[in-house]
Design a protein around this motif. Structure first.
Motif, PDB file in Angstrom:
ATOM      1  N   SER A  41      42.160  12.656   0.699  1.00 41.83           N
ATOM      2  CA  SER A  41      43.133  13.172   1.662  1.00 41.83           C
ATOM      3  C   SER A  41      43.447  14.630   1.375  1.00 41.83           C
ATOM      4  CB  SER A  41      44.410  12.334   1.612  1.00 41.83           C
ATOM      5  OG  SER A  41      44.161  11.014   2.063  1.00 41.83           O
ATOM      6  N   GLY A  42      43.425  15.439   2.423  1.00 37.80           N
ATOM      7  CA  GLY A  42      43.699  16.857   2.270  1.00 37.80           C
ATOM      8  C   GLY A  42      42.519  17.668   1.791  1.00 37.80           C
ATOM      9  N   GLY A  43      41.370  16.996   1.567  1.00 41.41           N
ATOM     10  CA  GLY A  43      40.183  17.689   1.073  1.00 41.41           C
ATOM     11  C   GLY A  43      38.931  17.202   1.759  1.00 41.41           C
ATOM     12  N   LYS A  44      37.884  16.999   0.985  1.00 42.37           N
ATOM     13  CA  LYS A  44      36.583  16.626   1.526  1.00 42.37           C
ATOM     14  C   LYS A  44      36.651  15.277   2.250  1.00 42.37           C
ATOM     15  CE  LYS A  44      31.708  16.593   0.247  1.00 42.37           C
ATOM     16  NZ  LYS A  44      30.744  16.974  -0.799  1.00 42.37           N
ATOM     17  N   ALA A  46      38.428  14.155   4.577  1.00 40.05           N
ATOM     18  CA  ALA A  46      39.812  13.672   4.582  1.00 40.05           C
ATOM     19  C   ALA A  46      40.027  12.544   5.593  1.00 40.05           C
ATOM     20  CB  ALA A  46      40.762  14.833   4.883  1.00 40.05           C
ATOM     21  N   ASP A  50      41.856   9.055   4.771  1.00 40.14           N
ATOM     22  CA  ASP A  50      43.080   8.659   5.478  1.00 40.14           C
ATOM     23  C   ASP A  50      42.895   7.309   6.167  1.00 40.14           C
ATOM     24  OD1 ASP A  50      44.207  11.009   4.625  1.00 40.14           O
ATOM     25  OD2 ASP A  50      43.891  12.077   6.528  1.00 40.14           O
ATOM     26  N   GLY A  79      36.489  14.113  -4.320  1.00 39.59           N
ATOM     27  CA  GLY A  79      36.379  15.271  -3.436  1.00 39.59           C
ATOM     28  C   GLY A  79      35.523  16.327  -4.085  1.00 39.59           C
TER      29      GLY A  79
END
Length: 457
Positions: A41-44, A46, A50, A79
């Motif tokens: 989440s918030g990166g690769k 994502a 999620d 990630g």
């Protein structure tokens, strides 16, 4: 045939191992299974992370509870660079650790299978694997993404397909049909010749050379090779300087020694990116690419090289075999696809539950939820039929391309064989003869895969 190099190339100390193979009892009661993917989440990737945390896990736990079972699903995010992720999960599996359900690039399947890190699904989870409803919704060609030596090692996730994109405005200028669909390589050359006469700067763009990297193999050489009825790896042997390979190089020679293609573009460090921009500017007539080109390059709003009039100007056609019926499996048209799979850890302590989770992840409901409203090609026909209706190009790939597509062999040496193929096309672009390029390719492949006994001619 031996592997050309070890699966794990870095020392075990380079990466820490995860906990031992999961499953079994949970400290809070019930059973626990784990999932790992190169997503965070918030990166690769994502969106995948999620979906896993916010939809998949609660939905699966809820479904199990309705059946009277207490199940806990844990997600192990990553990630990192793909090769780093590959090495990490290989180390886990080698040591008997790792998650129960594991995301793999489809091109790794054969390599992991040969190393004994993954096993056929039916061997680990039992007969219910073959009874899964999803097989009837996944085209046989797409199932091949997770198949090695005739056995199913993983369930395919999303995929893609290669086609010929063309500019309808330039085609009209050249007197060519707006609904163009070539039925042979000669018809591609004929279209290129007409475009050249009409003053189109680059009539044909078929990726070639090493500067284009894997794009040369996937968008150009491999589909063309499939169009001769030849697979890069088949029956335990690699394709050598066969007539099919020579025909492919001959096609490249027709394109790049007669002014139908631009040799310099193939040799530039950012030649592929430049070809995208040139197509968007109306300077390239035909360009061989994956559906990525449609949805991410010339996409009108957020594309790399946006075309406001994409839906009106850009046409797309199947890649023809060299001649009708000459393609792999006797096909008239061919393509190449990539994609990922999910496999089971054969040392899972709760393999039956792991299979229930894996099959749930690939259900129609879960697959659709994973799209998060986006129009992307999935492995399931029923989902594609529902979600791709608003986008005719992606629907075209799902309906027409996926049933006839092919995949790269998931073996460790493939990337090096691919480079040899790229070098052969580069030799043609630089002026070498077909025989010269084919002979050099044969020698290189033999050196990579253990000698001539492992290469066809």
């Amino acid at each position: 045939m031996r592997l050309a190099r070890p699966l794990v190339l870095v020392a075990a100390t380079a990466l820490s191992l995860t906990a031992c193979a999961s499953g079994g009892s949970s400290g809070g009661g019930g059973a626990t299974v784990t999932i790992t993917a190169n997503a965070i989440s918030g990166g690769k990737n994502a969106a995948t992370a999620d979906w896993t945390k916010n939809w998949l896990i609660p939905k699966f736990e809820e479904a199990q509870k309705a059946r009277g079972k207490t199940v806990h699903v844990l997600f192990q995010p990553n990630g990192v660079d793909d090769e780093q992720y590959k090495t990490k999960i290989a180390l886990d599996l080698k040591s008997g650790a790792g998650a129960d359900v594991i995301d793999l690039d489809g091109i790794w399947v054969g390599e992991f299978a040969q190393a004994g890190y993954i096993k056929p699904l039916a061997d680990t989870a039992g007969p219910e694997v073959e009874q899964w409803e999803g097989w009837s919704q996944i085209p046989k060609a797409v199932q091949d993404l997770g198949i090695f030596d005739g056995k199913k090692y993983g369930l395919p996730q999303g995929t893609d397909g290669r086609v010929l994109f063309y500019n309808k405005t330039l085609f009209a200028k050249a007197g060519l049909a707006a609904d163009w669909q070539p039925k042979s390589w000669q018809e591609i050359i004929d279209a290129g010749t007409a475009l050249k006469r009409a003053g189109v700067p680059v009539p044909l763009q078929i990726n070639a050379g090493t500067a284009m990297g894997e794009a040369t193999s996937m968008q150009g050489a491999l589909p063309l090779l499939a169009g001769t009825g030849t697979e890069i790896f088949s029956g335990g042997k690699w394709a050598g300087a066969s007539q099919g390979l020579k025909d492919v190089l001959g096609f490249y020679r027709q394109v790049y020694t007669t002014g139908l293609g631009d040799p310099r573009l193939q040799q530039e460090a950012k030649g592929r990116d430049k070809s995208f921009q040139m197509f968007a500017e109306g300077k390239i007539g035909v360009l061989a690419e994956g559906d990525y080109f449609w949805r991410s390059v010339v996409e009108p709003k957020a594309g790399v090289a946006p075309m406001q009039d994409r839906d009106k100007v850009v046409g797309y056609a199947l890649i023809p075999a060299e001649r009708p019926g000459a393609g792999v499996r006797g096909q008239d048209f061919v393509s190449m696809s990539g994609g990922a799979v999910r496999a089971l850890n054969p040392r899972s302590k709760n393999i039956k539950l792991a299979w229930e989770l894996l099959s749930f992840m690939h259900s129609a409901e879960a697959t659709k939820a994973g799209l998060a409203g986006e129009a992307r090609i999935t492995s399931r026909t029923d989902v594609n039929d529902e979600v791709l209706t608003p986008d005719p190009m992606l629907g075209f790939v799902a309906q027409k391309v996926l049933p006839i597509t092919s995949y790269r062999p998931g073996l460790a040496v493939y990337p090096e064989v691919s480079v040899a193929l790229q070098e052969a096309t580069a030799a043609i672009v630089s002026g070498k003869t077909v025989d010269e390029a084919a002979t050099a390719y044969q020698r290189k492949v033999e050196s990579l895969v253990g000698g001539p006994a492992n290469v066809t001619q």
